[in-house]
Design a protein around this motif. Structure first.
Motif, PDB file in Angstrom:
ATOM      1  N   ASP A 107      -1.907   3.480  13.109  1.00  0.00           N
ATOM      2  CA  ASP A 107      -0.592   3.753  12.534  1.00  0.00           C
ATOM      3  C   ASP A 107      -0.647   5.078  11.776  1.00  0.00           C
ATOM      4  OD1 ASP A 107       1.992   3.555  11.604  1.00  0.00           O
ATOM      5  OD2 ASP A 107       1.528   2.072  10.053  1.00  0.00           O
ATOM      6  N   ARG A 108       0.344   5.912  11.975  1.00  0.00           N
ATOM      7  CA  ARG A 108       0.367   7.231  11.352  1.00  0.00           C
ATOM      8  C   ARG A 108       0.403   7.157   9.831  1.00  0.00           C
ATOM      9  NH1 ARG A 108       2.152  11.071   9.062  1.00  0.00           N
ATOM     10  NH2 ARG A 108       4.080  12.078   8.874  1.00  0.00           N
ATOM     11  N   LYS A 109       0.934   6.083   9.288  1.00  0.00           N
ATOM     12  CA  LYS A 109       1.077   5.954   7.839  1.00  0.00           C
ATOM     13  C   LYS A 109      -0.262   5.824   7.122  1.00  0.00           C
ATOM     14  CE  LYS A 109       5.593   3.785   8.156  1.00  0.00           C
ATOM     15  NZ  LYS A 109       6.338   2.547   7.996  1.00  0.00           N
ATOM     16  N   ILE A 110      -1.310   5.422   7.827  1.00  0.00           N
ATOM     17  CA  ILE A 110      -2.603   5.237   7.162  1.00  0.00           C
ATOM     18  C   ILE A 110      -3.531   6.431   7.354  1.00  0.00           C
ATOM     19  CG2 ILE A 110      -2.430   2.734   7.301  1.00  0.00           C
ATOM     20  CD1 ILE A 110      -4.566   2.838   9.525  1.00  0.00           C
TER      21      ILE A 110
ATOM     22  N   LYS B 276       8.757  -1.880  -4.233  1.00  0.00           N
ATOM     23  CA  LYS B 276       7.390  -1.515  -3.874  1.00  0.00           C
ATOM     24  C   LYS B 276       6.446  -1.794  -5.042  1.00  0.00           C
ATOM     25  CE  LYS B 276       8.876   1.989  -0.633  1.00  0.00           C
ATOM     26  NZ  LYS B 276       8.152   2.406   0.518  1.00  0.00           N
TER      27      LYS B 276
ATOM     28  N   ASP C 128       0.843  -1.194   0.000  1.00  0.00           N
ATOM     29  CA  ASP C 128       0.000   0.000   0.000  1.00  0.00           C
ATOM     30  C   ASP C 128       0.876   1.241   0.000  1.00  0.00           C
ATOM     31  OD1 ASP C 128      -2.060  -1.779   0.250  1.00  0.00           O
ATOM     32  OD2 ASP C 128      -2.498  -1.327   2.341  1.00  0.00           O
ATOM     33  N   ILE C 129       0.568   2.182  -0.883  1.00  0.00           N
ATOM     34  CA  ILE C 129       1.251   3.477  -0.910  1.00  0.00           C
ATOM     35  C   ILE C 129       0.151   4.534  -0.914  1.00  0.00           C
ATOM     36  CG2 ILE C 129       2.806   5.011  -2.166  1.00  0.00           C
ATOM     37  CD1 ILE C 129       4.109   2.493  -3.352  1.00  0.00           C
ATOM     38  N   ILE C 130      -0.022   5.191   0.243  1.00  0.00           N
ATOM     39  CA  ILE C 130      -1.091   6.180   0.386  1.00  0.00           C
ATOM     40  C   ILE C 130      -0.887   7.297  -0.627  1.00  0.00           C
ATOM     41  CG2 ILE C 130      -2.176   7.839   1.958  1.00  0.00           C
ATOM     42  CD1 ILE C 130      -2.674   4.922   2.725  1.00  0.00           C
TER      43      ILE C 130
ATOM     44  N   THR D  45      -4.330  10.430   6.618  1.00  0.00           N
ATOM     45  CA  THR D  45      -4.002  11.579   5.775  1.00  0.00           C
ATOM     46  C   THR D  45      -4.895  12.745   6.184  1.00  0.00           C
ATOM     47  OG1 THR D  45      -5.561  10.894   4.057  1.00  0.00           O
ATOM     48  CG2 THR D  45      -3.271  10.241   3.772  1.00  0.00           C
TER      49      THR D  45
END
Length: 195
Positions: A110-113, A35, A8-10, A115
Motif C-alpha cells: 500500500d502506498r500509504k505505508i 483519528k 496509524d499516521i505515518i 515513505t
C-alpha cells in the motif's frame, strides 16, 4: 496537546500511541476526523487495559509484519527517469514510483505505508516501508537516466570548446573620451571672481 492515536499516521505515530501535537492540529484535524482522542487519565487507563487484553493479537500482527518484511530481503530497486544534461530529473521520483517498481517485481504494498525523500537527481536513495510499529524495512532505490544518451560525453565535450572559442575571441574595448568642462562655464567663473 496530548492525544491517543486511533489509527496509524505515518510521520506522527501508530495506533494506540500517545503523542504530543500542536493544539490546532489536534482540535481542527485529528479529533474531528476521529483519528485521535484526548489522552485524559481515564482514556490512558482504558488504553492500558485494552493493550493488556490484546497483547496476543498485537504479537500476531507483529509476526505477520515480520513475515511480510522477509519478502524484501535482497530487494533493491532501479527506477529509470527522464533526465536533463545536468543530471537533474524532469519531475521527481517518490513513494508512488517505488510502489510501482515493487509491483513490477511482484510485491504488493500500500502506498500509504511507504515513505521516501523525493529524488530530484540521479543517484542512490532509500525508501522505508512501515509494516508495523516495530517492523520497518529500508529498500535501496537507484534512480538512473531513462535516456543515458542525454548524459553522453559528446554533449559535455561541446561546452569546453564553446568556452575556448569565447576566450580566443578578441575583445574590443573602446576608451571613453574625456569630457572637459565647457569654456562658457570657465568664463562665468572668471567673471564671478573679478566682481
Amino acid at each position: 496537546m496530548e492525544l491517543i492515536l486511533k489509527e496509524d499516521i505515518i510521520g506522527l505515530g501508530y495506533k494506540n500511541d500517545i503523542v504530543n501535537v500542536k493544539s490546532g492540529y489536534g482540535r481542527n484535524y485529528l479529533i474531528p476526523q476521529q483519528k485521535a482522542v484526548i489522552a485524559s487519565p481515564s482514556a490512558k487507563k482504558i488504553l492500558a487495559e485494552n493493550l493488556k487484553q490484546q497483547a496476543h493479537k498485537i504479537a500476531a500482527q507483529k509476526a505477520a509484519a515480520e513475515d511480510k518484511a522477509k519478502a524484501f530481503e535482497g530487494v533493491s530497486l532501479e527506477i529509470p527517469a527522464k533526465v536533463a544534461v545536468t543530471g537533474q530529473l524532469y519531475g521527481s521520483v517518490g513513494a508512488a514510483q517505488v510502489v510501482e517498481a515493487l509491483a513490477a517485481k511482484g510485491i504488493e504494498v500500500d502506498r500509504k505505508i511507504v515513505t521516501m525523500k523525493e529524488a530530484k537527481k540521479v543517484g542512490e536513495y532509500e525508501a522505508v516501508v512501515h509494516f508495523h510499529k516495530e517492523v520497518e524495512v529500508k529498500v535501496p532505490v537507484l534512480v538512473v537516466a531513462e535516456n543515458p544518451e542525454a548524459l553522453a560525453p559528446a554533449k559535455v565535450e561541446e561546452a569546453p570548446k564553446a568556452v575556448e572559442a569565447v576566450e580566443e575571441a578578441p575583445v574590443a574595448v573602446e576608451e571613453a573620451p574625456v569630457v572637459e568642462e565647457a569654456p562658457a562655464a570657465e568664463e562665468a567663473e572668471d567673471e564671478a571672481a573679478e566682481a
